[in-house]
Design an enzyme around this catalytic site. Sequence first.
Site, PDB file in Angstrom:
ATOM      1  CE1 TYR A 105      -3.253  -2.916   0.976  1.00 47.97           C
ATOM      2  CE2 TYR A 105      -4.561  -0.924   1.165  1.00 47.97           C
ATOM      3  CZ  TYR A 105      -4.486  -2.295   1.043  1.00 47.97           C
ATOM      4  OH  TYR A 105      -5.630  -3.026   0.988  1.00 47.97           O
ATOM      5  CE  LYS A 153       2.082 -17.409  -3.297  1.00 47.28           C
ATOM      6  NZ  LYS A 153       1.206 -18.577  -3.475  1.00 47.28           N
ATOM      7  CG  ASP A 167      -1.707 -20.178  -1.951  1.00 50.85           C
ATOM      8  OD1 ASP A 167      -1.128 -20.249  -0.845  1.00 50.85           O
ATOM      9  OD2 ASP A 167      -1.224 -20.663  -3.000  1.00 50.85           O
ATOM     10  CG  ASP A 201      -8.117  -5.076   1.904  1.00 49.27           C
ATOM     11  OD1 ASP A 201      -9.075  -4.681   2.582  1.00 49.27           O
ATOM     12  OD2 ASP A 201      -8.055  -4.944   0.661  1.00 49.27           O
ATOM     13  CG  ASP A 208     -13.731  -7.399   2.396  1.00 53.07           C
ATOM     14  OD1 ASP A 208     -13.450  -6.725   3.406  1.00 53.07           O
ATOM     15  OD2 ASP A 208     -14.280  -6.906   1.382  1.00 53.07           O
TER      16      ASP A 208
END
Length: 346
Positions: free
Chosen positions: A139, A185, A217, A241, A245
């Site tokens: 970000y 990751k 993942d 983020d 959700d």
Amino acid sequence: MSYKIIALPGDGIGPEIMSGSLEILSQLSQQFNFSYELESHDFGGIAIDNHGTPLPDNTLSACQQADAVLLGAVGGPKWTDPANRPEQGLLGIRKALGLFANIRPTTVTSETSHLSPLKESKVAGTDFVIVRELTGGIYFGEPKHWDNNQAVDSLTYTKAEIERIARVGFELAQKRNKKLTSVDKENVLSSSKLWRQVVNKVAADYPDVEVNHLLVDACAMHLIVNPSQFDVIVTENLFGDILSDEASVIPGSLGLSPSASFSEQGTRLYEPIHGSAPDIAGQDKANPFGMLLSVAMCLRESLNQDDAATHLENIIYTLIKTGKTTTDLGGQYTTSDIFNFVKENL
Ligand code: NAD
Ligand code: IPM
Ligand code: MN
């Protein structure tokens, strides 16, 4: 002691979920005998309209002097100028207030388990917290630019940034079920290799906490297949983020999830994790529970009002249990109806 609270209603459904929540906060303050001063400020798209920038100086300085900030949501189809977007205000306020730790809980209670899109037997007992790093990663990393031919974002983390968010995760795990899952990751990203190394080093200071690592993942899959296995999940900004959700719908709706963000010391910010929902804005359809549960987090963590927080949460869970919900949770009620139900139950 009187607290100072800043409300940033923002855009879209933000003002709709904020106004009733502030009335409920006011009623709770009378009932539980605490006081606060409240100011509302423009932030996001409305601030672009009124002041030409999503985070005006006086909005920021009011927040810097406050004990707590309550934020609705920002953004919408009206504000698409890449050089001046509401979302830049959100990243700007997080950075300016040093809000590096974003706490996003997911809880399935016996009152809510029937609302999950997943099998009730799978979600029963789900109670975990995503600790999302909020002021670093892709970000904010530089260089960051784009033209019509090429675009660059940079995913950067320092050891210090990883260590401080890892400590937040471990300390929270110590107060909960002593299980920490670090999500990265590491099979591809350099930043994740450092992330995993630092988390393992920090782990030595918390021998009572069981640590495991998941690739992001696979974590996305495990959250659906067996969400009740998790206690504290600590992860970097973008992964947090996306996973939050995903996690929000385990109890039934994105509209249910609250969050709290904090810095090393200073103002804390409370906001639902959802956005401004332009598709339902202005229709009195928004689920206000994520905002109200964020107010409950504010009551507990910034205002020292545990009883008021628990009272509000219990009312919300009772309403959910009895089908008094907005349409995203299968109910037939409007945002205004829900605020009235909460007030009647206070
Ligand atoms: P969104 O979270 O606004 O909406 C996604 C979907 O969930 C929509 O169908 C929406 O109607 C529904 N939804 C969200 N909140 C709801 C609620 N309280 N009650 C009922 N339904 C709800 O995400 P989006 O559509 O991808 O983004 C819209 C805008 O919001 C964008 O400009 C985005 O950048 C912004 N955004 C802001 C924040 C924030 O201010 N913290 C967070 C996320 C997105
Ligand atoms: C959130 C939002 C923001 C984020 C956007 C609007 C910048 O999605 O708070 O989850 O990505 O952090
Ligand atoms: Mn998000």
